[in-house]
Design a protein around this motif. Structure first.
Motif, PDB file in Angstrom:
ATOM      1  N   CYS A 149      -4.354   2.555   5.444  1.00 23.97           N
ATOM      2  CA  CYS A 149      -2.982   2.414   4.958  1.00 23.97           C
ATOM      3  C   CYS A 149      -1.988   3.052   5.922  1.00 23.97           C
ATOM      4  N   THR A 153      -0.071   0.765   8.643  1.00 21.42           N
ATOM      5  CA  THR A 153       1.359   0.628   8.344  1.00 21.42           C
ATOM      6  C   THR A 153       2.200   1.043   9.542  1.00 21.42           C
ATOM      7  N   ASN A 156       1.849  -1.530  12.317  1.00 20.05           N
ATOM      8  CA  ASN A 156       2.611  -2.734  11.981  1.00 20.05           C
ATOM      9  C   ASN A 156       4.095  -2.511  12.249  1.00 20.05           C
ATOM     10  N   VAL A 179       1.992   8.361   7.595  1.00 19.12           N
ATOM     11  CA  VAL A 179       2.549   7.224   8.314  1.00 19.12           C
ATOM     12  C   VAL A 179       3.423   7.703   9.470  1.00 19.12           C
ATOM     13  N   ILE A 265       9.429   1.671   4.954  1.00 18.64           N
ATOM     14  CA  ILE A 265       8.011   1.937   4.694  1.00 18.64           C
ATOM     15  C   ILE A 265       7.759   2.399   3.270  1.00 18.64           C
ATOM     16  N   VAL A 293       7.872  -3.184   5.478  1.00 19.05           N
ATOM     17  CA  VAL A 293       6.511  -3.166   6.033  1.00 19.05           C
ATOM     18  C   VAL A 293       5.546  -2.747   4.931  1.00 19.05           C
ATOM     19  N   TYR A 294       4.697  -3.668   4.508  1.00 21.56           N
ATOM     20  CA  TYR A 294       3.708  -3.378   3.469  1.00 21.56           C
ATOM     21  C   TYR A 294       2.316  -3.422   4.103  1.00 21.56           C
ATOM     22  N   VAL A 295       1.918  -2.306   4.661  1.00 19.49           N
ATOM     23  CA  VAL A 295       0.635  -2.106   5.338  1.00 19.49           C
ATOM     24  C   VAL A 295       0.445  -3.195   6.400  1.00 19.49           C
TER      25      VAL A 295
END
Length: 348
Positions: A149, A153, A156, A179, A265, A293-295
């Motif tokens: 995750c 994330t 990405n 993250v 995020i 941004v979803y993973v």
């Protein structure tokens, strides 16, 4: 080897608090033809894992939910149709089991572990063969458990969109959670300049050690967007990694250059503090890109691992604390305190 027929797992007897987690032993089915049975070695926690029991996370939740999305483990059996995995392989599942590439659908969204489907806070679990990714050879299981995750994330956001970062870009990273730390590391590994903000000078020391060129304590410098503009000669940063949500979005938009990007995020700062009403006009005037941004996908997970393996020291996960499996609720409490830097991990 004789395969296990039961597994111990944590699940929610009812939602409301992570203190409602119950440890139980339940039957374990053998893997189907296209499945892989994995022994869990480590699990890492996300802010999402706090939102779900509190009822603040959107979407359908599985009944008697087994929480958590991020694990690393060892293959102990494969289904009859599985060719790409073998007993002994070290693997990790993608956050969304069925998100193989960039396309998304309601069905893909509903394959997210620890939410719409049962998660990984269990000793053994079967996964679809297509959902698994080989973990970096130089990582421990604890380190690898931080990737699905938080790291995907961050990857990405930094490198997986329509405008990936490049050497010479300037990136603003908000906070020092999982993250944010991965985004900092990936940006540095890509040759970008990083500005990091946090509420703690001690946390900012970690960010500096990891390669942040500039750091700002937002408690002592509440108008940190103005400081970001000073550090960039009035231009602003190329990209902001926005993890706090409504509480910081207006300042993030104020920090970014004309035509820059803000990657949305999470909502660590809460969902109740609305940003100033003029932030929309500012975003329009500056012509910025706001990207949720979803993973990420299995493909991005594999691409990220190539970056990690090419930069082994710069991208090693930062783990703040490791808890035993039976201490799962203590691990959740540690995450809730927000006193950590990087990741909180549960070791089996």
């Amino acid at each position: 080897m004789t395969l296990p027929t039961t597994t111990r797992q944590f699940s929610y007897s009812k939602f409301g608090s992570y203190n409602n987690l119950v440890l139980q032993e339940v039957p374990l089915a053998a893997p189907k033809a296209n499945e892989v049975l994995v022994k869990t070695h480590a699990v890492s926690l996300q802010f999402r894992d706090l939102m779900i029991p509190q009822g603040t996370y959107p979407g359908f939740l599985e009944k008697n939910l087994v929480p958590c999305s991020d694990m690393a483990g060892e293959v102990i059996a494969v289904g009859s149709d599985v060719k790409q995995w073998h007993v002994g392989d070290r693997v990790s599942p993608n956050f969304m089991l069925d998100k193989l590439h960039e396309e998304v659908s309601p069905e893909i969204l509903n394959s997210a572990l620890g939410g719409a489907v049962h998660g990984v806070l269990t000793e053994y679990r079967t996964f679809p063969a297509h959902s698994l990714v080989k973990i970096p050879a130089h990582f421990s299981y604890e380190e690898a458990a931080t990737l699905p995750c938080a790291a995907v994330t961050a990857y990405n956001a930094m490198l997986g969109g329509f405008d990936p970062i490049k050497a010479g870009d300037t990136i603003l990273v908000i906070g020092t959670g999982g993250v944010s730390i991965f985004a900092l590391q990936f940006a540095v590994a890509s040759g970008a300049t990083v500005i990091a903000i946090s509420s703690s000078d001690e946390k900012l020391k970690v960010a500096t050690k990891l390669g942040a060129k500039h750091v700002i304590n937002y408690k002592t410098t509440p108008n940190w967007d103005e400081e970001v503009l000073k550090l960039t000669g009035g231009v602003g940063v190329d990209r902001v990694l926005e993890v706090s949500g409504n509480s910081t979005l207006a300042r993030s938009i104020g920090s970014v250059r004309l035509g820059g990007s803000v990657d949305l995020i999470g909502a660590v700062g809460g969902l109740t503090n609305n940003p100033p009403a003029d932030f929309v006009l500012l975003a329009i005037f500056k012509g910025i890109h706001l990207r949720g941004v979803y993973v990420g996908s299995v493909k991005q997970y594999k691409d990220m691992n190539k970056l990690i393996e090419a930069n082994p020291e710069a991208t090693r996960p930062v783990i703040d604390k490791v808890f035993a499996f039976e201490e799962a609720t203590a691990a959740f409490a540690c995450l809730e305190s927000q006193a950590h830097v990087g990741k909180v991990v549960i070791k089996f």
